[in-house]
Design a protein around this motif. Structure first.
Motif: not given
Lengths: 332, 225
Positions: B162-163, B165-168
């Motif tokens: 998740d972490a 992915t949140e950073e794209n």
């Protein structure tokens, strides 16, 4: 070397100093990469401040940035890629090819100014109005592939400079030394079949660091076999390992090639305080390696060396690193 | 991850009646070490390897020309005389993992791929497997490897993914390996970006321990002594 009367721009330069060109332009700050991106305009501000506060500006010859003639960019990148980059900026897109390559409306014109400024620098050296130079440009270039933006890079600045040297100035053999902490995949791929350009890269091991190329067995191909050199360094290593490799491998490789002109892909990101890598180099090392490079230039290229900025992201360290770097060029 | 996607389909084959030297030339000419032996219909009869050929040739062959009678003897050797007929075959719908385990267990360099009627469909060599795993590891693409030490409990990987992915940031691959400390796992995300300093700080902020890759690469896996 060289009489000081030719460079009225640098009245403070000691007569024993080299005529060192310094390429910098406020417009290099206009390429914005969005928030939280390490390849930020502040990098150049820090570099400029370091040189200014070190009192070195009066000794340097300023080089003007002008947009590059596309025909020189086309010696490396096809028109289709150049247009795609331009169009993406005009259309207000936020990235080109990868999320690493953030763009704004000004990115294309900034990249043109970077190449153009570097070509101006090279021209001044070939016309003997300066001896060597540091090009503090953005965006960087050594990851840019022929038709693909990568790793914060759009146009391969050093590759275009090498082609310009060969095609406009009749230089046969160009040496490129890349000590950015990341392997210059773009530069390698552009010249890997070409024995007229020797590419030497020392970088963090590709199994741990971007971009995953530059392994020791990548030595060029076809006629270019043996003219690409890669020295991966394991994370955690620092000055001792680098000094050993530079002395025992890099210097002899460049000596054997006998270049007529030297370009460096100058990255400060292998510094221990730079969090882009696991390499732990000291500030002093960067002075030392540049001393080795200018010594190579004295031996082979009549002192002609153009240092082109690639990476280096630690804003706290960039001022001193840039100041020392330029001092080495001035005192070559 | 099926064999059908990774196997070599453009096949170099030989028939059982051809000579040993023809087999050797076919291997040399194509840079291969395994030749499937097929009948006129394309059914698999056997395999012949460069080692089979070397074993069939007398050792003095390397040092001196052979006598005429010896040469005649060798030239009379047919593929069927030296090929292996006890074969380990796989079908196109085997998985790459099946093939990897079988190749390791049987100590062969390649597996012929046949359909249910025994017709040869392809060949899967160690090199094909390597290519498949380079693809799986994502290392053919530019990226950066992170090493994160996590406690072995449910949900840890999700937090990491998740972490990131949140950073794209896109994943090239993600490996999970046993650590030498019990109840710990080492997670290796291979991230398709150069820009990892921010995500590293973020993961540390979340309480994860980022490992010095030199203290832990894959060298701590059980060794084959």
């Amino acid at each position: 070397m060289g009489s000081s009367s030719e460079s009225s721009d640098s009245p403070e330069r000691e007569p024993t100093m080299k005529r060192t060109g310094f390429l910098f332009d406020r417009r290099y700050l206009l390429h914005e990469t969005g928030g939280f991106h390490p390849e930020a305009p502040e990098r150049l501000t820090a570099i400029y401040q370091g040189i200014e506060e070190g009192g070195l500006l009066p000794s340097l010859t300023p080089v003007q940035a002008t947009p590059a003639d596309l025909r020189w960019i086309e010696t490396v990148h096809p028109r289709s890629y150049i247009d795609r980059f331009n169009d993406a900026c005009i259309q207000g897109k936020k990235m080109l090819d990868t999320p690493d390559n953030q763009i704004c409306a000004e990115s294309y014109s900034t990249a043109l100014l970077a190449v153009g400024g570097i070509l101006n620098t090279v021209r001044m050296i070939m016309e003997d109005s300066i001896d060597n130079a540091f090009c503090a440009v953005r965006p960087p270039g050594h990851h840019a592939e022929v038709s693909e933006a990568m790793g914060f890079c759009y146009f391969n600045n050093v590759a275009i400079a090498a082609r310009y040297l060969q095609q406009e100035w009749g230089i046969q053999k160009v040496g490129i030394i890349d000590f950015d902490v990341h392997h210059g995949n773009g530069t390698q791929h552009i010249f890997e079949k070409d024995p007229s350009v020797c590419y030497y890269s020392i970088h963090e091991h590709p199994s741990f660091a971007f971009p995953g190329t530059g392994r020791v067995f990548e030595k060029g191909s076809a006629e270019g076999t043996g003219f690409t050199h890669n020295h991966p360094i394991l994370p955690g290593e620092g000055d001792d390992e680098y000094r050993k490799i530079v002395t025992s491998q890099m210097v002899p490789a460049i000596d054997a090639f006998e270049p007529e002109f030297l370009l460096t892909s100058t990255g400060f990101d292998a510094h221990c305080d730079d969090d882009m890598s696991g390499i732990q180099l000291s500030t002093e090392f960067f002075t030392w390696i540049m001393q080795q490079i200018v010594a190579l230039a004295q031996r082979h290229t009549k002192g002609r060396v153009v240092s082109v900025l690639e990476g280096g992201y630690c804003l706290k360290r960039l001022p001193e690193l840039a100041r020392n770097h330029v001092s080495v060029l001035l005192n070559a | 991850m099926f064999v059908s996607r990774s196997m070599t389909r453009k096949l170099i084959t030989i028939t059982a009646e051809e000579g040993l030297f023809a087999a050797r030339d076919a291997m040399r000419g194509n840079g291969i070490r395994h030749l499937p032996v097929v009948d006129a219909e394309g059914k698999l009869l056997g395999m012949i390897t460069d080692r089979d050929i070397r074993s069939a040739l007398p050792t003095e062959w390397i040092r001196q020309p052979l006598s005429e009678s010896k040469m005649e003897q060798l030239e009379a050797l047919r593929v069927k005389d030296i090929m292996s007929t006890e074969l380990f075959t796989i079908t196109p719908n085997y998985t790459i993992q099946d093939a990897l385990l079988l190749i390791e267990e049987k100590k062969v360099g390649a597996l012929p791929v046949v359909d249910e009627q025994g017709y040869l469909k392809g060949i899967l060599s160690v090199r094909d497997l390597l290519r498949a795993f380079i693809n799986v590891l994502g290392i053919g693409q530019p990226g950066t490897l992170l090493c994160i030490l996590v406690e072995e409990k449910v949900g840890q990987l999700k937090r990491i993914v998740d972490a990131i992915t949140e950073e794209n940031i896109s994943f090239g691959s993600i490996l999970v390996a046993h650590y030498w400390e019990e109840e710990k796992r080492a997670v290796f995300p291979y991230l398709l970006t150069m820009n990892v300093s921010r995500i590293k700080k973020k993961l540390e902020g979340m309480g994860f321990e980022l490992l010095d890759p030199m203290k832990w690469y894959l060298d701590q896996l059980p060794k084959n002594e």
